[in-house]
Design a protein around this motif. Structure first.
Motif, PDB file in Angstrom:
ATOM      1  N   GLY B  77       0.823  -1.213   0.000  1.00  0.00           N
ATOM      2  CA  GLY B  77       0.000   0.000   0.000  1.00  0.00           C
ATOM      3  C   GLY B  77       0.852   1.257   0.000  1.00  0.00           C
ATOM      4  O   GLY B  77       0.569   2.230  -0.709  1.00  0.00           O
ATOM      5  N   ILE B  78       1.937   1.239   0.797  1.00  0.00           N
ATOM      6  CA  ILE B  78       2.831   2.403   0.858  1.00  0.00           C
ATOM      7  C   ILE B  78       3.533   2.583  -0.495  1.00  0.00           C
ATOM      8  O   ILE B  78       3.653   3.692  -1.011  1.00  0.00           O
ATOM      9  N   GLY B  81       0.536   3.188  -3.294  1.00  0.00           N
ATOM     10  CA  GLY B  81      -0.481   4.209  -3.034  1.00  0.00           C
ATOM     11  C   GLY B  81      -1.837   3.565  -2.826  1.00  0.00           C
ATOM     12  O   GLY B  81      -2.045   2.396  -3.166  1.00  0.00           O
ATOM     13  N   GLY B  85      -3.137   0.332  -4.529  1.00  0.00           N
ATOM     14  CA  GLY B  85      -3.138  -0.624  -3.420  1.00  0.00           C
ATOM     15  C   GLY B  85      -4.463  -1.373  -3.354  1.00  0.00           C
ATOM     16  O   GLY B  85      -4.495  -2.588  -3.132  1.00  0.00           O
ATOM     17  N   TYR B 122      -0.769   3.570   3.995  1.00  0.00           N
ATOM     18  CA  TYR B 122      -0.240   4.661   3.163  1.00  0.00           C
ATOM     19  C   TYR B 122      -0.344   6.011   3.895  1.00  0.00           C
ATOM     20  O   TYR B 122       0.632   6.756   3.983  1.00  0.00           O
ATOM     21  N   LYS B 126       2.647   8.339   5.375  1.00  0.00           N
ATOM     22  CA  LYS B 126       2.795   9.717   4.875  1.00  0.00           C
ATOM     23  C   LYS B 126       2.799  10.715   6.040  1.00  0.00           C
ATOM     24  O   LYS B 126       3.606  11.646   6.083  1.00  0.00           O
ATOM     25  N   SER B 139       7.579   3.003   8.499  1.00  0.00           N
ATOM     26  CA  SER B 139       6.938   1.954   7.695  1.00  0.00           C
ATOM     27  C   SER B 139       6.425   0.824   8.593  1.00  0.00           C
ATOM     28  O   SER B 139       5.329   0.297   8.369  1.00  0.00           O
ATOM     29  N   VAL B 218       5.417   6.927  -2.141  1.00  0.00           N
ATOM     30  CA  VAL B 218       4.499   7.939  -1.608  1.00  0.00           C
ATOM     31  C   VAL B 218       4.342   9.085  -2.595  1.00  0.00           C
ATOM     32  O   VAL B 218       3.261   9.644  -2.782  1.00  0.00           O
TER      33      VAL B 218
END
Lengths: 272, 279
Positions: B77-78, B81, B85, B122, B126, B139, B218
């Protein structure tokens, strides 16, 4: 095809594809659209059927079909581990909590009496039959449908850009598995021991991290290759899966009619 | 990656329809936004191969409690995005269901759970990077938060749906499911949190490369679903109209449909309270 098993209770996609490509059982000759139709009918059936005998019969029939397709029962038993774990994780507590007649004695606890009930046992058996029926048929369909047919159907069934992602995923799953397996083999050849997690946690982190990094690097190379070939948002698919023949169509339609008919009359009590 | 730990046929028909509709709604909104905003070749390639890696990693047996399997959904997901994701979550679930893991009928529910993990991870990452955290603790923490959100959503879906054929009242079912959610939370904190903090520090040879990849993810990973600093938008660059009306309408329609279905089944399902599912 050499397949080093990373896990004996998760089906290896390479083994599944090898069965589809190299065997030629009766189900290999069935149209892939028919198999998808039957999967849908089975999902509906295990959702609405409400009698253990019926669910067990359906499961038995699917097991017979699996055997008729020439697929290995021994492997299937290993692959049942995860679905059964899911069933136990939910149906296990329900076996004790489900109201009904206790089997044997009751165990007094600070929160109340604890006992396994007949209703709990029946529920456990029903959930097992429901789950394993579709798991078995999904595996049967996967192990009797060729790579090109699966890719074609992914391209036809999913909207863009999901189809593009799915096609790349399908293609690169085999590449990433090789990468992961190479990392595992390299670690084993250096004397690593994978049987214990906590004493090898750095090793596991390195393998998983390297696999993700390798994926990123693969994607960078892939972009160059795709752009060099003039990628415009469409991965061209070669091959075709024809419409199912009429007799298979009747089987699919008949399955849905039977399930919906049973649900309407026996479960929901619809009368004329 | 938390999963709905229920096999096929565990939910009643109305719940199957409800979660499928909600899953389709989420994916439709994402596809709509991706098509409107445009998607670059490198994003498609990254999404495809990240999904393949996630699926491949799942094959590796990790010897904890007899054997667990990971998908690294939070990290995916990170990297990709929240938009991509969510699509990756769907694709991984489709392939998993084809191999007998997960359920075909619960694709909608599983996609909701896994997409929520990717989306939460995500935004958490961020936010933490914005607060000047180092990449690795950020993370690990973001993945833990993502997995926790997925575990809670999973529990909520089971409690709302009920188990097909069970006469257990919702209160007792909540207690049974709470144990399952607790186990998932424990696994999330142990795996993504403790393990992430203790072994993924900057000493690893691949650490710098991972950090760069995560940070680039990101910046380029297919656009945000909600950009808090710029007002509420649904993904990608802000465009004329923002598409909020369409998205809101879709969510409203699905919500009303879901509640309507639930009320209908609850009132007119043909069972009295006492005899409801008991057989």
């Amino acid at each position: 095809m050499t397949v080093t098993t990373l896990s004996n209770h998760v089906p290896d996609p390479r083994l599944v594809t090898a069965f589809a490509e190299q065997r030629d059982g009766p189900l290999h000759r069935v149209n892939p659209w028919t198999k998808i139709g039957i999967v849908g009918a089975l999902v509906l059936a295990v959702t609405v059927f409400d009698r253990l005998a019926l669910l067990a019969g359906l499961y038995g029939a699917v097991l017979v079909v699996y055997g008729l397709a020439g697929l290995p029962y021994r492997r299937l038993a290993g692959w049942y581990t995860l679905p059964l774990l899911f069933i136990v994780s939910v149906a296990g507590p329900l076996t004790f909590l489900e109201p009904g007649t206790p089997i044997g004695g009751t165990l007094p606890t600070p929160l109340g009496e604890l006992s396994v009930t007949w209703a709990g046992i029946v529920l456990f058996a029903e959930l097992s039959c429901r789950s394993l029926t579709v798991v078995t048929f999904a595996l049967t369909a996967s192990m009797t449908t060729k790579y090109t047919d699966v890719a074609y159907m992914l391209g036809r069934l999913l909207p863009r850009p999901i189809d593009q992602i799915a096609l790349l995923t399908y293609r690169f799953t085999f590449v990433m598995l090789e990468t992961l397996e190479d990392l595992v083999k390299a670690a084993l050849s250096r004397g690593a021991n994978f049987s214990e997690f906590w004493s090898n946690k750095r090793l596991y982190a390195r393998i998983l991290g390297m696999t993700m990094l390798s994926a990123i690097e693969q994607s960078e190379r892939l972009v160059k290759s795709m752009e060099a070939r003039g990628y415009n948002g469409d991965i061209t698919l070669y091959g075709d899966v024809s419409r199912p023949p009429i007799h298979e169509l009747f089987v699919v339609i008949g399955s849905y009619v039977a399930v919906v008919g049973y649900a309407a009359v026996a479960v929901y009590g619809v009368r004329q | 990656m938390a999963h709905i730990h229920l096999g096929e046929g565990s939910f009643p028909l109305w719940a199957l329809v409800l979660w499928t509709l909600l899953g389709v709604g989420l994916i439709s909104a994402v596809v709509y936004r991706v098509r409107k905003g445009g998607i670059k070749t490198h994003q498609i390639a990254l999404a495809g191969i990240a999904a393949a890696a996630s699926f491949a990693i799942f094959q590796l047996n990790i010897p904890v409690w007899g054997g667990i399997h990971m998908n690294l959904t939070g990290l995916v997901g990170i990297l990709a995005g929240p938009l991509l994701g969510a699509l990756i979550a769907l694709v991984v679930n489709i392939f998993s269901a084809a191999l007998g893991h997960g359920a075909v009928g619960l694709l909608g529910a599983n996609t909701l759970v896994n997409a929520s993990e990717a989306i939460v991870a995500y935004y958490a990452f961020k936010t933490l990077i914005g607060m000047d955290w180092d990449v690795f603790p950020a993370s690990a923490s973001a993945a833990t938060l993502g997995l926790s959100a997925g575990a809670f959503l999973m529990g909520a879906i089971i409690v709302v749906s009920g188990v097909n054929g069970s006469a257990l009242p919702r209160g007792d079912l909540t207690i049974a499911v709470a144990g399952l959610v607790g186990l998932n939370l424990f696994a999330a904190f142990l795996a993504a949190g403790y393990w992430g903090f203790t072994v993924t520090g900057g000493a690893m040879p691949w650490a710098k490369r991972s950090a760069k990849a995560l940070q680039r993810g990101v910046q380029e990973g297919g656009g945000a679903l909600v950009e808090l600093g710029r007002g509420i938008v649904v993904a990608g660059p802000i465009r004329k109209g923002g598409l909020m009306v369409e998205f809101g309408a879709l969510v409203l329609v699905l919500g009303v449909l879901g509640i309507g279905l639930y009320v209908y089944v609850d009132r007119y399902g043909g069972f009295e309270d006492g005899e409801r599912p008991a057989r």
